[in-house]
Design an enzyme around this catalytic site. Structure first.
Site, mmCIF file in Angstrom:
data_model
loop_
_atom_site.group_PDB
_atom_site.id
_atom_site.type_symbol
_atom_site.label_atom_id
_atom_site.label_comp_id
_atom_site.label_asym_id
_atom_site.label_seq_id
_atom_site.Cartn_x
_atom_site.Cartn_y
_atom_site.Cartn_z
ATOM 1 N N GLU A 264 -3.432 -34.050 83.966
ATOM 2 C CA GLU A 264 -3.401 -33.098 82.874
ATOM 3 C C GLU A 264 -3.166 -33.757 81.534
ATOM 4 O O GLU A 264 -2.098 -34.171 81.177
ATOM 5 C CB GLU A 264 -2.253 -31.939 83.513
ATOM 6 C CG GLU A 264 -2.307 -30.913 82.524
ATOM 7 C CD GLU A 264 -1.082 -30.053 82.814
ATOM 8 O OE1 GLU A 264 -0.043 -30.515 82.857
ATOM 9 O OE2 GLU A 264 -1.191 -28.795 83.400
ATOM 10 N N TYR B 136 -6.841 -27.978 75.996
ATOM 11 C CA TYR B 136 -6.146 -28.203 77.173
ATOM 12 C C TYR B 136 -7.386 -29.034 78.281
ATOM 13 O O TYR B 136 -8.308 -28.215 78.173
ATOM 14 C CB TYR B 136 -5.553 -26.942 77.801
ATOM 15 C CG TYR B 136 -5.127 -27.205 78.964
ATOM 16 C CD1 TYR B 136 -3.932 -27.633 79.493
ATOM 17 C CD2 TYR B 136 -5.973 -27.168 80.388
ATOM 18 C CE1 TYR B 136 -3.448 -27.856 80.628
ATOM 19 C CE2 TYR B 136 -5.479 -27.068 81.535
ATOM 20 C CZ TYR B 136 -4.354 -27.684 81.795
ATOM 21 O OH TYR B 136 -3.871 -27.777 83.338
#
Ligand code: GDP
Ligand code: MN
Length: 397
Positions: A206, A118
């Site tokens: 993101e 992530y």
């Protein structure tokens, strides 16, 4: 302004970030054409069909599916396009999918395992600095990781005077447990990702997952990007990316009229000048025992035209049972606003079927109250804050 995955990836690629490549399709036949084209460009024979909507969690809702041949591409794309995709991040009724990204499958087997990380770049407002947040636990359950095992999420703070430093990118690659070629690739990835974030005036990038492929390449499989609206004047190329079908129509209309409007769930519509006063007015409505139907800042120039546009927008919301106008006459004179309200009211006449409470305070407030009281229209006027709250209560009880 939020972007679609394929738009975010386009920005990333232009800054040299390696991405999972793909082509956009609007229907099943086009998806097959794009899949063929993708095979020519990348050599891939497996594809991932990905719904393009402004919401995450698509995988969980059935909006991301693997297709192992062209027949499956056609069948899956046909199913996903047109569906109301429900994910943890959409409204309960879901969001209509208008197009898909036909992407190359990047989870192919090879010499080493694939890993999902992530990574996001965002502005930490409290610190006034950009920050890179990352974790070894990438993939579809990052929210759960943040909640249950927050120590698995790392942060790298960036000093604005020097920007992202080499040692920081290397620390990230190290903390992600990488070595050899994957380590070098990750350092390049982080550097290019940060340049894309800064260069596009974004407030969030993101990437979840960032994938380490089985042949040790690092690439962005997903991209969730928010560009700062205040920078669109100098990011004209990206301003074109705006997808109005993803926004609430009433907010789009208000935006075009230059009104700062946010649709809410309550029954009392409000029209206010200044964001601070608008917040206080929403508190006032709650204090009176009701819920605001919207946030609306008409700005400094509350003339008849703007007041009328604001009226029309507020009245489009079927939940509105009363309208509270709360204007402070600092730059603008209250009597002029009052005249604007009276004019708008008489222009709209029958369209207005809910009680209207007007509170004007500041320059020429008394004159304004007089003007409204003498207009002969069913507009309730108030001078004090408390008075306005009482009027709302009386009108709705
Ligand atoms: P999101 O669910 O909206 O975050 O959409 P993503 O783009 O992140 O995709 C969801 C999941 O689909 C990812 O976490 C991957 O596990 C999976 N996925 C994405 N691309 C591929 C691919 O090329 N091959 C395979 N097998 N799975 C993929
Ligand atoms: Mn994702």
């Amino acid at each position: 302004m939020n972007l679609h995955e394929f738009q975010g990836k386009q920005i990333l690629a232009s800054y040299g970030v390696r991405v999972q490549r793909g082509l956009v399709a609007n229907n099943a036949e086009e998806a097959v054409e794009k899949a063929k084209q993708l095979t020519e460009e990348t050599g891939t024979s497996w594809f991932v069909i990905k719904a393009q909507i402004h919401a995450g969690g698509r995988g969980k809702g059935g909006g991301v599916k693997l297709a192992k041949n062209l027949d499956e591409v056609k069948e899956i794309a046909g199913k996903i396009i047109g569906m109301d995709l429900i994910t943890p991040q959409t409204p309960p009724e879901g969001k209509k999918v208008n197009r898909v990204l036909v992407a190359e499958d990047v989870y192919y087997p090879g010499e080493s395992e694939t890993s999902e990380f992530y990574m996001s770049v965002l502005l930490d407002r409290a610190k006034g600095r950009n920050m890179i947040m990352y974790s070894t636990e990438g993939g579809m359950d990052i929210e759960e990781v943040a909640e249950k095992t927050p120590h698995l999420i790392f942060k790298e703070e960036i000093d604005p005077s020097v920007g992202l430093q080499g040692f920081q990118a290397r620390r990230i690659a190290f903390n992600l447990g990488l070595s050899g070629n994957a380590f070098k690739e990750m350092v390049k990835f982080v550097d290019a990702l940060y340049r894309a974030y800064i260069g596009s005036d974004s407030s969030m990038f993101e990437i979840n997952p960032v994938l380490k492929t089985s042949d040790n390449m690092i690439l962005a499989v997903d991209a969730k990007v928010t560009i700062d609206d205040n920078a669109l004047y100098r990011q004209k190329e990206y301003a074109e990316f705006r997808d109005f079908s993803e926004e609430r129509p009433i907010e789009v209309e208000a935006n075009k009229a230059g009104l700062n409007y946010v649709d809410l769930d309550g029954t009392v519509g409000c029209m206010v000048n200044g964001a601070g006063l608008a917040m206080a007015t929403m508190d006032l409505i709650k204090y009176a025992g009701f819920e605001p139907a919207n946030f609306l800042d008409v700005g400094g120039t509350a003339d008849a035209k703007r007041v009328e546009t604001a009226f029309r927008i507020i009245l489009k919301d079927p939940n509105v049972k009363a309208i509270l106008i709360n204007i402070f006459g600092g730059i603008v004179r209250c009597d002029r606003v009052a005249q604007g309200v009276v004019d708008a009211y008489s222009n709209m006449g029958d369209d207005i079927n809910v009680p209207i409470i007007v509170r004007l305070q500041g320059t020429n407030a008394e004159l304004a109250k007089d003007l409204i009281d003498k207009s002969g229209m069913p507009i309730l006027s108030a001078v004090e804050f408390q008075e306005a709250a009482d009027q709302v209560k009386a009108a709705l009880s």
